[in-house]
Design a protein around this motif. Sequence first.
Motif, PDB file in Angstrom:
ATOM      1  N   VAL A   1       0.846  -1.203   0.000  1.00  0.00           N
ATOM      2  CA  VAL A   1       0.000   0.000   0.000  1.00  0.00           C
ATOM      3  C   VAL A   1       0.880   1.251   0.000  1.00  0.00           C
ATOM      4  CG1 VAL A   1      -1.690   1.341   1.307  1.00  0.00           C
ATOM      5  CG2 VAL A   1      -1.956  -1.138   1.095  1.00  0.00           C
ATOM      6  N   ASP A   2       1.921   1.271   0.845  1.00  0.00           N
ATOM      7  CA  ASP A   2       2.817   2.431   0.897  1.00  0.00           C
ATOM      8  C   ASP A   2       3.491   2.666  -0.454  1.00  0.00           C
ATOM      9  OD1 ASP A   2       2.183   2.811   3.539  1.00  0.00           O
ATOM     10  OD2 ASP A   2       4.026   1.918   4.333  1.00  0.00           O
ATOM     11  N   ALA A   3       3.912   1.571  -1.106  1.00  0.00           N
ATOM     12  CA  ALA A   3       4.573   1.705  -2.408  1.00  0.00           C
ATOM     13  C   ALA A   3       3.623   2.278  -3.452  1.00  0.00           C
ATOM     14  CB  ALA A   3       5.112   0.352  -2.857  1.00  0.00           C
ATOM     15  N   LEU A   4       2.385   1.829  -3.428  1.00  0.00           N
ATOM     16  CA  LEU A   4       1.404   2.359  -4.377  1.00  0.00           C
ATOM     17  C   LEU A   4       1.092   3.825  -4.082  1.00  0.00           C
ATOM     18  CD1 LEU A   4      -1.088  -0.626  -4.745  1.00  0.00           C
ATOM     19  CD2 LEU A   4       0.343   0.354  -6.543  1.00  0.00           C
TER      20      LEU A   4
ATOM     21  N   LYS B   1      -3.731   1.092 -12.661  1.00  0.00           N
ATOM     22  CA  LYS B   1      -3.228  -0.011 -13.477  1.00  0.00           C
ATOM     23  C   LYS B   1      -3.179  -1.334 -12.723  1.00  0.00           C
ATOM     24  CE  LYS B   1      -2.302   2.903 -16.788  1.00  0.00           C
ATOM     25  NZ  LYS B   1      -3.193   2.940 -17.983  1.00  0.00           N
ATOM     26  N   VAL B   2      -3.078  -1.280 -11.409  1.00  0.00           N
ATOM     27  CA  VAL B   2      -2.813  -2.470 -10.609  1.00  0.00           C
ATOM     28  C   VAL B   2      -3.977  -2.786  -9.678  1.00  0.00           C
ATOM     29  CG1 VAL B   2      -1.340  -3.402  -8.781  1.00  0.00           C
ATOM     30  CG2 VAL B   2      -0.308  -2.134 -10.678  1.00  0.00           C
ATOM     31  N   ARG B   3      -4.317  -4.053  -9.595  1.00  0.00           N
ATOM     32  CA  ARG B   3      -5.269  -4.538  -8.593  1.00  0.00           C
ATOM     33  C   ARG B   3      -4.591  -5.641  -7.801  1.00  0.00           C
ATOM     34  NH1 ARG B   3      -7.073  -0.536  -9.832  1.00  0.00           N
ATOM     35  NH2 ARG B   3      -9.175   0.046 -10.536  1.00  0.00           N
ATOM     36  N   PHE B   4      -4.973  -5.796  -6.537  1.00  0.00           N
ATOM     37  CA  PHE B   4      -4.287  -6.744  -5.674  1.00  0.00           C
ATOM     38  C   PHE B   4      -5.277  -7.577  -4.882  1.00  0.00           C
ATOM     39  CE2 PHE B   4       0.321  -6.675  -5.167  1.00  0.00           C
ATOM     40  CZ  PHE B   4       0.502  -7.811  -4.390  1.00  0.00           C
ATOM     41  N   GLY B   5      -4.972  -8.883  -4.760  1.00  0.00           N
ATOM     42  CA  GLY B   5      -5.770  -9.774  -3.943  1.00  0.00           C
ATOM     43  C   GLY B   5      -4.881 -10.590  -3.025  1.00  0.00           C
TER      44      GLY B   5
ATOM     45  N   ASP C   1      -8.553  -2.250  -5.467  1.00  0.00           N
ATOM     46  CA  ASP C   1      -7.649  -1.105  -5.513  1.00  0.00           C
ATOM     47  C   ASP C   1      -7.171  -0.867  -4.080  1.00  0.00           C
ATOM     48  OD1 ASP C   1      -6.389   1.346  -5.609  1.00  0.00           O
ATOM     49  OD2 ASP C   1      -8.100   2.439  -6.450  1.00  0.00           O
ATOM     50  N   LEU C   2      -5.888  -1.074  -3.834  1.00  0.00           N
ATOM     51  CA  LEU C   2      -5.364  -0.972  -2.470  1.00  0.00           C
ATOM     52  C   LEU C   2      -5.368   0.455  -1.934  1.00  0.00           C
ATOM     53  CD1 LEU C   2      -2.363  -3.486  -2.404  1.00  0.00           C
ATOM     54  CD2 LEU C   2      -4.642  -3.760  -1.422  1.00  0.00           C
TER      55      LEU C   2
ATOM     56  N   LEU D   1     -10.736   0.776   2.429  1.00  0.00           N
ATOM     57  CA  LEU D   1     -10.167  -0.565   2.544  1.00  0.00           C
ATOM     58  C   LEU D   1      -9.552  -0.809   3.925  1.00  0.00           C
ATOM     59  CD1 LEU D   1      -9.462  -3.165   0.903  1.00  0.00           C
ATOM     60  CD2 LEU D   1      -7.248  -2.113   0.443  1.00  0.00           C
ATOM     61  N   ALA D   2      -9.860  -1.968   4.481  1.00  0.00           N
ATOM     62  CA  ALA D   2      -9.227  -2.410   5.732  1.00  0.00           C
ATOM     63  C   ALA D   2      -8.432  -3.675   5.436  1.00  0.00           C
ATOM     64  CB  ALA D   2     -10.284  -2.675   6.794  1.00  0.00           C
ATOM     65  N   LEU D   3      -7.149  -3.650   5.725  1.00  0.00           N
ATOM     66  CA  LEU D   3      -6.307  -4.809   5.455  1.00  0.00           C
ATOM     67  C   LEU D   3      -6.528  -5.887   6.514  1.00  0.00           C
ATOM     68  CD1 LEU D   3      -2.922  -3.088   4.501  1.00  0.00           C
ATOM     69  CD2 LEU D   3      -4.635  -4.069   2.956  1.00  0.00           C
TER      70      LEU D   3
END
Length: 237
Positions: free
Chosen positions: A38-41, A50-54, A70-71, A76-78
């Motif tokens: 998340v920090d990197a994004l 462009k990016v989605r994450f699961g 979308d992170l 969103l709660a991790l």
Amino acid sequence: MDQSGAKLLPFYLVIDVSVSMSSSGKLDAANAIMPAIVDALAQNPILSDKVRFGLIDFSDHAEVRLPLCDLLDPKLALPALAVRGGTSYGAAFTTLRHEIEANVAQLKADQYVVHRPAVWFISDGEPTDDQSSWRAAFADLTSSKVYPNFIPCGVDMANTTVLGSLIHPSNGPKQMALYMMEQGFDPAAAITGIAEILISSMIQSGYSLAGGNTGTILPSKSNLPPGIQQFDPADFV
């Protein structure tokens, strides 16, 4: 939602949460991966389009802990990972295949152009389920029409040969690689190093996609963190 041909690159983190992950700080290191992504994004906001994450974790069974998303969504709660049970590779591969097939179908229905997903698979041990069963599940995953680029990663007691057999594709111009902890290295630090490799790949691949290119890009061997060794498919021939 009509996205009129917007391009997306799905990433999946599939991580072992068997009981052995409770030792040597491995679980804490695993729980730090998603916040680091998340920090990197957040530092590369152009990639959020462009990016989605699961996130999928697995032990005796596999669970989708974070559906593809979308992170940078502020709502969103991790999830927090917790250890449980054994190490069923078959459960991980089957759950992953179902998720990818459903996700890609939905994204295409929403008019996205979906590039081949990238899967980062992290384990600290050998599979505890029947080999014929988990290999059949892996074959189903990699023969699917929407098969992913599969990047296995091993720490601690993970088996290099077993994980090496999971590199996919293992030939051609877009072959993937295996990342393994060097013998004697700290397992928690190795997980952190693998997270750095994942993030580097995500950023490079995302910017490549934004520039009109395709494919999962892996960092060069010269840029790997300490304690991590890269194996290519040719190393297992």
